[in-house]
Design a protein around this motif. Structure first.
Motif, PDB file in Angstrom:
ATOM      1  N   GLU A 184       2.700  73.809  34.989  1.00  0.00           N
ATOM      2  CA  GLU A 184       3.611  72.690  34.796  1.00  0.00           C
ATOM      3  C   GLU A 184       4.447  72.506  36.056  1.00  0.00           C
ATOM      4  O   GLU A 184       4.992  73.463  36.592  1.00  0.00           O
ATOM      5  CB  GLU A 184       4.518  72.944  33.596  1.00  0.00           C
ATOM      6  CG  GLU A 184       5.389  71.765  33.247  1.00  0.00           C
ATOM      7  CD  GLU A 184       6.218  72.000  31.992  1.00  0.00           C
ATOM      8  OE1 GLU A 184       7.044  71.141  31.689  1.00  0.00           O
ATOM      9  OE2 GLU A 184       6.050  73.040  31.339  1.00  0.00           O
ATOM     10  N   ILE A 185       4.527  71.262  36.520  1.00  0.00           N
ATOM     11  CA  ILE A 185       5.279  70.953  37.735  1.00  0.00           C
ATOM     12  C   ILE A 185       6.425  70.015  37.372  1.00  0.00           C
ATOM     13  O   ILE A 185       6.206  68.937  36.840  1.00  0.00           O
ATOM     14  CB  ILE A 185       4.376  70.303  38.797  1.00  0.00           C
ATOM     15  CG1 ILE A 185       3.223  71.245  39.146  1.00  0.00           C
ATOM     16  CG2 ILE A 185       5.182  69.947  40.039  1.00  0.00           C
ATOM     17  CD1 ILE A 185       2.189  70.640  40.049  1.00  0.00           C
ATOM     18  N   HIS A 186       7.625  70.459  37.675  1.00  0.00           N
ATOM     19  CA  HIS A 186       8.827  69.653  37.433  1.00  0.00           C
ATOM     20  C   HIS A 186       9.143  68.905  38.716  1.00  0.00           C
ATOM     21  O   HIS A 186       9.735  69.463  39.637  1.00  0.00           O
ATOM     22  CB  HIS A 186      10.002  70.546  37.014  1.00  0.00           C
ATOM     23  CG  HIS A 186       9.719  71.319  35.777  1.00  0.00           C
ATOM     24  ND1 HIS A 186       9.147  72.576  35.814  1.00  0.00           N
ATOM     25  CD2 HIS A 186       9.902  71.009  34.471  1.00  0.00           C
ATOM     26  CE1 HIS A 186       9.007  73.020  34.573  1.00  0.00           C
ATOM     27  NE2 HIS A 186       9.454  72.087  33.744  1.00  0.00           N
ATOM     28  N   LYS A 187       8.716  67.654  38.779  1.00  0.00           N
ATOM     29  CA  LYS A 187       8.864  66.909  40.027  1.00  0.00           C
ATOM     30  C   LYS A 187       9.907  65.816  39.904  1.00  0.00           C
ATOM     31  O   LYS A 187      10.166  65.279  38.833  1.00  0.00           O
ATOM     32  CB  LYS A 187       7.520  66.308  40.437  1.00  0.00           C
ATOM     33  CG  LYS A 187       6.930  65.370  39.418  1.00  0.00           C
ATOM     34  CD  LYS A 187       5.526  64.968  39.797  1.00  0.00           C
ATOM     35  CE  LYS A 187       4.961  64.120  38.657  1.00  0.00           C
ATOM     36  NZ  LYS A 187       3.551  64.120  38.600  1.00  0.00           N
TER      37      LYS A 187
ATOM     38  N   VAL B  66       8.162  63.688  47.073  1.00  0.00           N
ATOM     39  CA  VAL B  66       8.301  64.393  45.800  1.00  0.00           C
ATOM     40  C   VAL B  66       9.066  65.680  46.064  1.00  0.00           C
ATOM     41  O   VAL B  66       8.802  66.383  47.039  1.00  0.00           O
ATOM     42  CB  VAL B  66       6.923  64.721  45.186  1.00  0.00           C
ATOM     43  CG1 VAL B  66       7.069  65.512  43.906  1.00  0.00           C
ATOM     44  CG2 VAL B  66       6.124  63.454  44.951  1.00  0.00           C
ATOM     45  N   GLN B  67      10.003  65.998  45.194  1.00  0.00           N
ATOM     46  CA  GLN B  67      10.714  67.273  45.259  1.00  0.00           C
ATOM     47  C   GLN B  67      10.263  68.118  44.069  1.00  0.00           C
ATOM     48  O   GLN B  67      10.172  67.612  42.950  1.00  0.00           O
ATOM     49  CB  GLN B  67      12.222  67.070  45.147  1.00  0.00           C
ATOM     50  CG  GLN B  67      12.845  66.391  46.321  1.00  0.00           C
ATOM     51  CD  GLN B  67      14.355  66.204  46.131  1.00  0.00           C
ATOM     52  OE1 GLN B  67      14.835  66.060  45.019  1.00  0.00           O
ATOM     53  NE2 GLN B  67      15.076  66.223  47.231  1.00  0.00           N
ATOM     54  N   ILE B  68      10.002  69.396  44.351  1.00  0.00           N
ATOM     55  CA  ILE B  68       9.686  70.342  43.278  1.00  0.00           C
ATOM     56  C   ILE B  68      10.452  71.635  43.541  1.00  0.00           C
ATOM     57  O   ILE B  68      10.780  71.940  44.692  1.00  0.00           O
ATOM     58  CB  ILE B  68       8.166  70.621  43.165  1.00  0.00           C
ATOM     59  CG1 ILE B  68       7.625  71.248  44.447  1.00  0.00           C
ATOM     60  CG2 ILE B  68       7.395  69.371  42.796  1.00  0.00           C
ATOM     61  CD1 ILE B  68       6.195  71.709  44.344  1.00  0.00           C
ATOM     62  N   PRO B  69      10.729  72.397  42.481  1.00  0.00           N
ATOM     63  CA  PRO B  69      11.419  73.673  42.687  1.00  0.00           C
ATOM     64  C   PRO B  69      10.602  74.602  43.595  1.00  0.00           C
ATOM     65  O   PRO B  69       9.364  74.606  43.549  1.00  0.00           O
ATOM     66  CB  PRO B  69      11.539  74.243  41.271  1.00  0.00           C
ATOM     67  CG  PRO B  69      11.466  73.045  40.378  1.00  0.00           C
ATOM     68  CD  PRO B  69      10.532  72.097  41.070  1.00  0.00           C
TER      69      PRO B  69
ATOM     70  N   PHE C  64       6.511  75.396  44.078  1.00  0.00           N
ATOM     71  CA  PHE C  64       5.829  75.170  45.352  1.00  0.00           C
ATOM     72  C   PHE C  64       5.094  76.430  45.796  1.00  0.00           C
ATOM     73  O   PHE C  64       3.925  76.383  46.203  1.00  0.00           O
ATOM     74  CB  PHE C  64       6.828  74.732  46.422  1.00  0.00           C
ATOM     75  CG  PHE C  64       6.222  74.642  47.787  1.00  0.00           C
ATOM     76  CD1 PHE C  64       5.420  73.580  48.138  1.00  0.00           C
ATOM     77  CD2 PHE C  64       6.451  75.653  48.725  1.00  0.00           C
ATOM     78  CE1 PHE C  64       4.843  73.504  49.410  1.00  0.00           C
ATOM     79  CE2 PHE C  64       5.884  75.589  49.980  1.00  0.00           C
ATOM     80  CZ  PHE C  64       5.078  74.509  50.329  1.00  0.00           C
ATOM     81  N   GLU C  65       5.765  77.581  45.706  1.00  0.00           N
ATOM     82  CA  GLU C  65       5.143  78.846  46.109  1.00  0.00           C
ATOM     83  C   GLU C  65       3.946  79.168  45.238  1.00  0.00           C
ATOM     84  O   GLU C  65       2.931  79.678  45.717  1.00  0.00           O
ATOM     85  CB  GLU C  65       6.181  79.963  46.073  1.00  0.00           C
ATOM     86  CG  GLU C  65       7.216  79.814  47.179  1.00  0.00           C
ATOM     87  CD  GLU C  65       8.419  80.735  47.031  1.00  0.00           C
ATOM     88  OE1 GLU C  65       8.611  81.329  45.943  1.00  0.00           O
ATOM     89  OE2 GLU C  65       9.180  80.854  48.014  1.00  0.00           O
ATOM     90  N   ARG C  66       4.036  78.859  43.954  1.00  0.00           N
ATOM     91  CA  ARG C  66       2.899  79.082  43.048  1.00  0.00           C
ATOM     92  C   ARG C  66       1.731  78.164  43.426  1.00  0.00           C
ATOM     93  O   ARG C  66       0.580  78.593  43.439  1.00  0.00           O
ATOM     94  CB  ARG C  66       3.334  78.850  41.594  1.00  0.00           C
ATOM     95  CG  ARG C  66       2.236  79.005  40.591  1.00  0.00           C
ATOM     96  CD  ARG C  66       1.749  80.457  40.501  1.00  0.00           C
ATOM     97  NE  ARG C  66       0.670  80.539  39.542  1.00  0.00           N
ATOM     98  CZ  ARG C  66      -0.511  81.101  39.779  1.00  0.00           C
ATOM     99  NH1 ARG C  66      -0.735  81.703  40.927  1.00  0.00           N
ATOM    100  NH2 ARG C  66      -1.449  81.108  38.865  1.00  0.00           N
TER     101      ARG C  66
END
Length: 69
Positions: A3-6, A19-22, A26-28
């Motif tokens: 799941e990506i919280h963007k 796009v910004q993601i936590p 990003f590392e995952r």
């Protein structure tokens, strides 16, 4: 599925530009992409000639010397 919280960044014309993601997500994603690439590379070379342990060591040393020079 991951799941990506963007968050979508838009410009003054309401056009999506980024796009910004936590960072953890990003590392995952990076890890998943690297693992996929490694698996693909391993599959591509599975039928290649294999080096003996001694030949592999010699090859590694030649690479190491090339980098140091």
């Amino acid at each position: 599925m991951l799941e990506i919280h963007k968050k979508i960044v838009i410009d003054e014309n309401k056009k999506p530009i980024a796009v910004q993601i936590p960072i953890e997500e990003f590392e995952r994603l990076e890890e998943v992409i690297e693992n996929y690439g490694l698996a693909k590379l391993m599959d591509e070379v599975k039928d290649d000639e294999r080096l003996s342990s001694e030949d592999a060591k010699k090859y590694y040393q030649s690479l190491k010397q090339h980098v140091e020079n």
